[in-house]
Design a protein around this motif. Structure first.
Motif, PDB file in Angstrom:
ATOM      1  N   GLU A 163      13.681   5.240  -5.534  1.00 43.37           N
ATOM      2  CA  GLU A 163      12.503   5.657  -4.953  1.00 43.37           C
ATOM      3  C   GLU A 163      11.948   4.685  -4.273  1.00 43.37           C
ATOM      4  N   VAL A 164      11.665   3.487  -4.949  1.00 40.87           N
ATOM      5  CA  VAL A 164      11.141   2.365  -4.264  1.00 40.87           C
ATOM      6  C   VAL A 164      11.955   1.827  -2.931  1.00 40.87           C
ATOM      7  N   HIS A 165      13.116   1.984  -3.021  1.00 43.67           N
ATOM      8  CA  HIS A 165      14.164   1.477  -1.858  1.00 43.67           C
ATOM      9  C   HIS A 165      14.071   2.471  -1.041  1.00 43.67           C
ATOM     10  N   GLN A 166      14.141   3.718  -1.252  1.00 45.63           N
ATOM     11  CA  GLN A 166      13.759   4.776   0.016  1.00 45.63           C
ATOM     12  C   GLN A 166      12.498   4.344   0.708  1.00 45.63           C
ATOM     13  N   PHE A 167      11.444   4.318  -0.168  1.00 51.01           N
ATOM     14  CA  PHE A 167      10.000   3.915   0.329  1.00 51.01           C
ATOM     15  C   PHE A 167       9.976   2.916   1.400  1.00 51.01           C
ATOM     16  N   LEU A 168      10.767   2.067   0.832  1.00 52.24           N
ATOM     17  CA  LEU A 168      10.805   0.616   1.729  1.00 52.24           C
ATOM     18  C   LEU A 168      11.611   0.789   2.843  1.00 52.24           C
ATOM     19  N   CYS A 169      12.730   1.490   2.897  1.00 50.58           N
ATOM     20  CA  CYS A 169      13.470   1.957   3.946  1.00 50.58           C
ATOM     21  C   CYS A 169      12.989   2.695   4.906  1.00 50.58           C
ATOM     22  N   SER A 170      11.857   3.576   4.484  1.00 53.82           N
ATOM     23  CA  SER A 170      11.247   4.403   5.474  1.00 53.82           C
ATOM     24  C   SER A 170      10.139   3.812   6.224  1.00 53.82           C
ATOM     25  N   ARG A 171       9.969   2.642   5.766  1.00 59.92           N
ATOM     26  CA  ARG A 171       8.862   1.868   6.471  1.00 59.92           C
ATOM     27  C   ARG A 171       9.267   0.953   7.497  1.00 59.92           C
ATOM     28  N   GLU A 172      10.715   0.832   7.554  1.00 62.04           N
ATOM     29  CA  GLU A 172      11.164  -0.245   8.386  1.00 62.04           C
ATOM     30  C   GLU A 172      11.265   0.057   9.755  1.00 62.04           C
ATOM     31  N   GLU A 186       0.899  -1.193  -0.049  1.00 61.65           N
ATOM     32  CA  GLU A 186       0.025  -0.046  -0.163  1.00 61.65           C
ATOM     33  C   GLU A 186       0.961   1.189  -0.060  1.00 61.65           C
ATOM     34  N   GLY A 187       0.359   2.367  -0.627  1.00 60.71           N
ATOM     35  CA  GLY A 187       0.955   3.492  -0.625  1.00 60.71           C
ATOM     36  C   GLY A 187       2.022   3.800  -1.498  1.00 60.71           C
ATOM     37  N   TYR A 188       2.350   2.969  -2.492  1.00 56.60           N
ATOM     38  CA  TYR A 188       3.143   3.190  -3.661  1.00 56.60           C
ATOM     39  C   TYR A 188       2.655   3.055  -5.163  1.00 56.60           C
ATOM     40  N   LYS A 189       2.689   3.931  -6.050  1.00 61.66           N
ATOM     41  CA  LYS A 189       2.216   3.866  -7.187  1.00 61.66           C
ATOM     42  C   LYS A 189       3.214   4.775  -7.881  1.00 61.66           C
ATOM     43  N   LYS A 190       3.509   4.516  -9.172  1.00 61.84           N
ATOM     44  CA  LYS A 190       4.511   5.495  -9.855  1.00 61.84           C
ATOM     45  C   LYS A 190       3.971   5.526 -11.330  1.00 61.84           C
ATOM     46  N   GLU A 191       3.948   6.610 -12.078  1.00 62.72           N
ATOM     47  CA  GLU A 191       3.826   6.896 -13.399  1.00 62.72           C
ATOM     48  C   GLU A 191       4.883   7.401 -14.073  1.00 62.72           C
ATOM     49  N   LEU A 192       5.244   6.703 -15.008  1.00 65.85           N
ATOM     50  CA  LEU A 192       6.413   7.014 -15.883  1.00 65.85           C
ATOM     51  C   LEU A 192       5.976   7.426 -17.371  1.00 65.85           C
ATOM     52  N   HIS A 193       6.433   8.681 -17.993  1.00 70.16           N
ATOM     53  CA  HIS A 193       5.833   9.044 -19.078  1.00 70.16           C
ATOM     54  C   HIS A 193       7.239   9.368 -19.855  1.00 70.16           C
ATOM     55  N   TYR A 194       7.057   8.824 -21.187  1.00 66.57           N
ATOM     56  CA  TYR A 194       8.134   8.741 -22.063  1.00 66.57           C
ATOM     57  C   TYR A 194       7.825   8.343 -23.314  1.00 66.57           C
ATOM     58  N   PRO A 195       8.605   8.860 -24.603  1.00 65.02           N
ATOM     59  CA  PRO A 195       8.238   8.640 -25.728  1.00 65.02           C
ATOM     60  C   PRO A 195       8.859   7.158 -26.203  1.00 65.02           C
ATOM     61  N   VAL A 196       7.818   6.446 -27.066  1.00 65.58           N
ATOM     62  CA  VAL A 196       8.330   5.054 -27.845  1.00 65.58           C
ATOM     63  C   VAL A 196       8.021   5.304 -29.212  1.00 65.58           C
ATOM     64  N   ARG A 197       9.034   5.376 -29.945  1.00 69.95           N
ATOM     65  CA  ARG A 197       8.922   5.352 -31.404  1.00 69.95           C
ATOM     66  C   ARG A 197       8.031   6.664 -31.690  1.00 69.95           C
TER      67      ARG A 197
END
Length: 148
Positions: free
Chosen positions: A139-148, A76-87
């Motif tokens: 960012e995920v790793h920081q998120f997990l570390c902050s929950r320890e 819970e509490g983690y969701k990430k949107e990435l935006h980039y061009p493909v072709r």
């Protein structure tokens, strides 16, 4: 319209050595594509008609890595949107975070991928060619570390 894809950033916790920090025992799953530049990525894929984003993420994870939703714990509490061009077209990729319930569960690749690796953060960032994916893993790793 932007192409939309969804996936899961999957991690597992190994038994930490008594002297190490808990976060040192985290490894991330990356799959190597069997097409194009053979880049490394978490399991992800395009949204099918009638599917919501999270359903897509779980379906693609099962198709590409052989992992069922019941083998994972959605964090819970983690969701990430990435935006980039493909072709030349805009692409949006939505990632959620999931932990393996059993760190020894077998990974079964589809034809879309030729290899997989469980990697500690530093190595995962080396394998992930794209800066936004490297930043997301950190960012995920920081998120997990902050929950320890």
């Amino acid at each position: 319209m932007a192409v939309r894809a969804c996936g899961l950033i999957i991690y597992r916790r190994l038994q930490p050595a008594p002297s190490s920090k808990v976060t040192d025992s985290i490894e991330y799953l990356l799959l190597q594509t069997s097409y194009g530049t053979h880049h490394w990525t978490p399991p992800k894929g395009h949204v099918d008609p009638g599917e919501d984003d999270l359903q897509t993420a779980f379906r693609e994870t099962q198709e590409e890595a052989g992992l069922r939703a019941s083998q994972l714990t959605l964090i819970e509490g983690y969701k990430k949107e990435l935006h980039y061009p493909v072709r030349g077209k805009p692409k949006t990729v939505v990632y959620w975070l999931a932990e393996m319930k059993d760190c020894n569960t077998e990974i079964k690749l589809s034809e879309e991928h030729q290899a997989f690796q469980w990697l500690k953060l530093e190595d995962a960032c080396k394998f992930a060619d794209y800066e936004d994916m490297q930043a997301t893993l950190k960012e995920v790793h920081q998120f997990l570390c902050s929950r320890e």
